[in-house]
Scaffold this active site. Structure first.
Site, PDB file in Angstrom:
ATOM      1  NE  ARG A   1      -3.146  -0.030   2.951  1.00  0.00           N
ATOM      2  CZ  ARG A   1      -4.270  -0.423   2.386  1.00  0.00           C
ATOM      3  NH1 ARG A   1      -4.913   0.189   1.353  1.00  0.00           N
ATOM      4  NH2 ARG A   1      -4.723  -1.565   2.952  1.00  0.00           N
TER       5      ARG A   1
ATOM      6  CB  ILE B   1      -8.839   0.573   2.167  1.00  0.00           C
ATOM      7  CG1 ILE B   1      -9.991  -0.317   2.175  1.00  0.00           C
ATOM      8  CG2 ILE B   1      -8.836   1.208   3.513  1.00  0.00           C
ATOM      9  CD1 ILE B   1     -10.010  -1.379   3.359  1.00  0.00           C
TER      10      ILE B   1
ATOM     11  CG  ASN C   1     -16.552   6.216  -0.679  1.00  0.00           C
ATOM     12  OD1 ASN C   1     -16.322   5.766  -1.832  1.00  0.00           O
ATOM     13  ND2 ASN C   1     -16.876   5.476   0.466  1.00  0.00           N
TER      14      ASN C   1
ATOM     15  CG  HIS D   1     -20.725   2.394   1.650  1.00  0.00           C
ATOM     16  ND1 HIS D   1     -19.903   1.645   1.465  1.00  0.00           N
ATOM     17  CD2 HIS D   1     -21.871   1.929   2.568  1.00  0.00           C
ATOM     18  CE1 HIS D   1     -20.276   0.559   1.870  1.00  0.00           C
ATOM     19  NE2 HIS D   1     -21.415   0.700   2.848  1.00  0.00           N
TER      20      HIS D   1
HETATM   21  C1  GAR Z   1     -21.343   1.746  -6.535  1.00  0.00           C
HETATM   22  O1  GAR Z   1     -22.641   0.963  -6.245  1.00  0.00           O
HETATM   23  C2  GAR Z   1     -20.797   2.300  -5.258  1.00  0.00           C
HETATM   24  O2  GAR Z   1     -21.540   2.588  -4.237  1.00  0.00           O
HETATM   25  C3  GAR Z   1     -20.289   1.029  -4.760  1.00  0.00           C
HETATM   26  O3  GAR Z   1     -19.555   0.345  -6.052  1.00  0.00           O
HETATM   27  C4  GAR Z   1     -20.300   0.652  -7.091  1.00  0.00           C
HETATM   28  C5  GAR Z   1     -19.666   1.255  -8.195  1.00  0.00           C
HETATM   29  O4  GAR Z   1     -20.459   1.383  -9.238  1.00  0.00           O
HETATM   30  N1  GAR Z   1     -18.833   1.552  -3.907  1.00  0.00           N
HETATM   31  C6  GAR Z   1     -18.554   0.914  -2.723  1.00  0.00           C
HETATM   32  O5  GAR Z   1     -19.045  -0.336  -2.480  1.00  0.00           O
HETATM   33  C7  GAR Z   1     -17.493   1.466  -1.986  1.00  0.00           C
HETATM   34  N2  GAR Z   1     -17.502   0.897  -0.914  1.00  0.00           N
HETATM   35  P1  GAR Z   1     -20.233   2.535 -10.515  1.00  0.00           P
HETATM   36  O6  GAR Z   1     -18.746   1.861 -11.097  1.00  0.00           O
HETATM   37  O7  GAR Z   1     -20.781   1.850 -11.598  1.00  0.00           O
HETATM   38  O8  GAR Z   1     -20.030   3.513 -10.076  1.00  0.00           O
END
Ligand code: GAR
Length: 210
Positions: free
Chosen positions: A74, A101, A116, A118
């Protein structure tokens, strides 16, 4: 017309939230903003194709080059990421499906500048597969949260949230599908506010100034 906000997007996958933000800038729903680069840790990310079609600069920092016998370096990875961010000097760093992360050095360097999304109503269901966690917990409502990134995973002052109904028949896939357009709308709403208003963080909460 306010000062232009320079946005950098970090994405690892499909990139639909990134596309929603780019479209909202193009149609004026997000004022005073320009995406100056997409950074991805994954050369196969769908987000890269979207950036190329939109003429947005792409920087790939291959996370797989920093993985050796199951261990992720990392510090090495973030040294490169940090150098790219320092060069770009964004006003906001938007994580949009960024599946690594971030370490505390980057978070401290860019304190209250990293945002971010979530797929749950935080503080419920932090971590991976939040939609699956919501179904397993039997909740009748879930949603999504846009928040400032702090050193705690999926924590930090909340900028915007919206809810989605969880149906008895939902699977992880159907709930994720129904939530996705709500995510897009929520991220656009949050970024639009960040680019047009000022806020302070008091006692862990976002306060919008007039
Ligand atoms: C989304 O659902 C976002 O909320 C999630 O990944 C997906 C990305 O979709 N993020 C997480 O889970 C972060 N912890 P996308 O690439 O189509 O925007």
């Amino acid at each position: 017309m306010g000062i232009e906000n320079k946005l950098v997007i970090l994405a690892s996958g499909r990139g639909s939230n990134f596309a929603a933000i780019a479209n909202a800038i193009a149609d004026g729903s997000i004022p005073n903003a320009r995406i100056i680069a997409l950074i991805s840790n994954n050369a196969d990310a769908g987000a890269i194709g979207i950036a190329k079609r939109l003429g947005i600069a792409v920087r790939i920092i291959h996370s797989k080059n920093f993985r050796q016998s199951g261990q992720f370096d990392r510090i090495g990875y973030e040294k490169e990421l940090s150098a790219v961010l320092k060069e770009l000097q964004p006003n906001w760093i938007l994580l949009a499906g960024y599946m690594l992360i971030l370490g505390k050095e980057i978070i401290q360097q860019w304190a209250n500048k990293i945002v971010n999304i979530h797929p749950s109503l935080l503080p419920a269901f932090r971590g991976l597969r939040a939609q699956k966690q919501a179904i397993e917990a039997g909740v009748s409502k879930s949603g999504c949260t846009v928040h400032f990134v702090t050193e705690e995973l999926d924590d930090g002052p909340i900028i915007a949230q919206n809810t989605v109904e969880v149906l008895g028949t939902d699977t992880e896939e159907t709930l994720s599908q129904r939530l996705l357009p709500i995510e897009h709308h929520t991220y656009v709403e949050a970024v639009s506010k960040l680019c047009s208003r000022s806020c302070v963080i008091r006692n862990g909460c976002v306060e919008w100034l007039a």
